[in-house]
Design a protein around this motif. Sequence first.
Motif, short mmCIF file in Angstrom:
data_model
loop_
_atom_site.label_atom_id
_atom_site.label_comp_id
_atom_site.label_asym_id
_atom_site.label_seq_id
_atom_site.Cartn_x
_atom_site.Cartn_y
_atom_site.Cartn_z
N UNK A 120 0.83 -1.21 0.00
CA UNK A 120 0.00 0.00 0.00
C UNK A 120 0.87 1.27 0.00
N UNK A 121 2.08 1.17 0.53
CA UNK A 121 3.01 2.31 0.52
C UNK A 121 3.85 2.35 -0.77
N UNK A 122 3.61 1.35 -1.64
CA UNK A 122 4.33 1.24 -2.92
C UNK A 122 5.84 1.11 -2.72
N UNK A 123 6.22 0.36 -1.68
CA UNK A 123 7.63 0.10 -1.41
C UNK A 123 8.03 -1.22 -2.07
N UNK A 124 9.29 -1.32 -2.44
CA UNK A 124 9.79 -2.54 -3.06
C UNK A 124 10.35 -3.46 -1.97
N UNK A 125 10.23 -4.75 -2.22
CA UNK A 125 10.75 -5.71 -1.25
C UNK A 125 11.63 -6.75 -1.92
N UNK A 126 12.49 -7.34 -1.10
CA UNK A 126 13.20 -8.57 -1.46
C UNK A 126 12.75 -9.57 -0.40
N UNK A 127 13.33 -10.74 -0.40
CA UNK A 127 12.94 -11.76 0.58
C UNK A 127 13.13 -11.24 2.01
N UNK A 128 14.19 -10.46 2.24
CA UNK A 128 14.50 -10.03 3.60
C UNK A 128 14.55 -8.52 3.78
N UNK A 129 14.14 -7.75 2.77
CA UNK A 129 14.28 -6.31 2.90
C UNK A 129 13.16 -5.51 2.27
N UNK A 130 13.05 -4.27 2.76
CA UNK A 130 12.13 -3.29 2.21
C UNK A 130 12.98 -2.08 1.85
N UNK A 131 12.86 -1.60 0.61
CA UNK A 131 13.62 -0.41 0.22
C UNK A 131 12.70 0.79 0.15
N UNK A 132 13.28 1.95 0.49
CA UNK A 132 12.51 3.18 0.53
C UNK A 132 13.42 4.35 0.23
N UNK A 133 12.82 5.50 -0.02
CA UNK A 133 13.59 6.69 -0.35
C UNK A 133 12.87 7.92 0.19
N UNK A 134 13.43 9.08 -0.04
CA UNK A 134 12.77 10.30 0.44
C UNK A 134 11.43 10.51 -0.25
N UNK A 135 11.33 10.07 -1.51
CA UNK A 135 10.05 10.25 -2.22
C UNK A 135 9.04 9.15 -1.88
N UNK A 136 9.51 8.00 -1.42
CA UNK A 136 8.64 6.91 -0.98
C UNK A 136 9.15 6.41 0.36
N UNK A 137 8.85 7.15 1.43
CA UNK A 137 9.38 6.78 2.76
C UNK A 137 8.63 5.61 3.40
N UNK A 138 9.31 4.98 4.33
CA UNK A 138 8.68 3.94 5.14
C UNK A 138 8.11 4.64 6.38
N UNK A 139 6.97 4.19 6.86
CA UNK A 139 6.35 4.85 8.02
C UNK A 139 6.97 4.31 9.32
#
Length: 116
Positions: free
Chosen positions: A80-99
């Motif tokens: 729902x936050x449009x973040x990308x994932x791998x098996x063990x990670x979530x990536x985020x940036x200033x334009x798509x932050x993690x909450x």
Amino acid sequence: MTADHDAYIAAAPEAFRPMLRQLRAGLSRALPDAEEVIMYGMPGFRIGDTIVAGYAAFSKQCGLYVDPGAIAAHADEIASLKLKTTKTGVTFSTSKPITPELVEKLAVSSRGATGR
């Protein structure tokens, strides 16, 4: 080991430093009995012999690394936050932050998945 986390954040790209500070604070809140460590050049939080969560900064994004079960358990919220994932990670940036809420949920789930 706190100084190592401080040094890592200070050396990260300037735009990511506030996010990394928030990420570290959220992980500290969610994992109050964890020890801050640096493993494989990456800051992490260890309970016993287990790294429960780690984080990293790259040139264009940051990542939060947790147990695969934690990623799976919160896949809908991550999507729902449009973040990308791998098996063990979530990536985020200033334009798509993690909450902050998601950081804490992932850390707690990762801790539970390790059996600690």
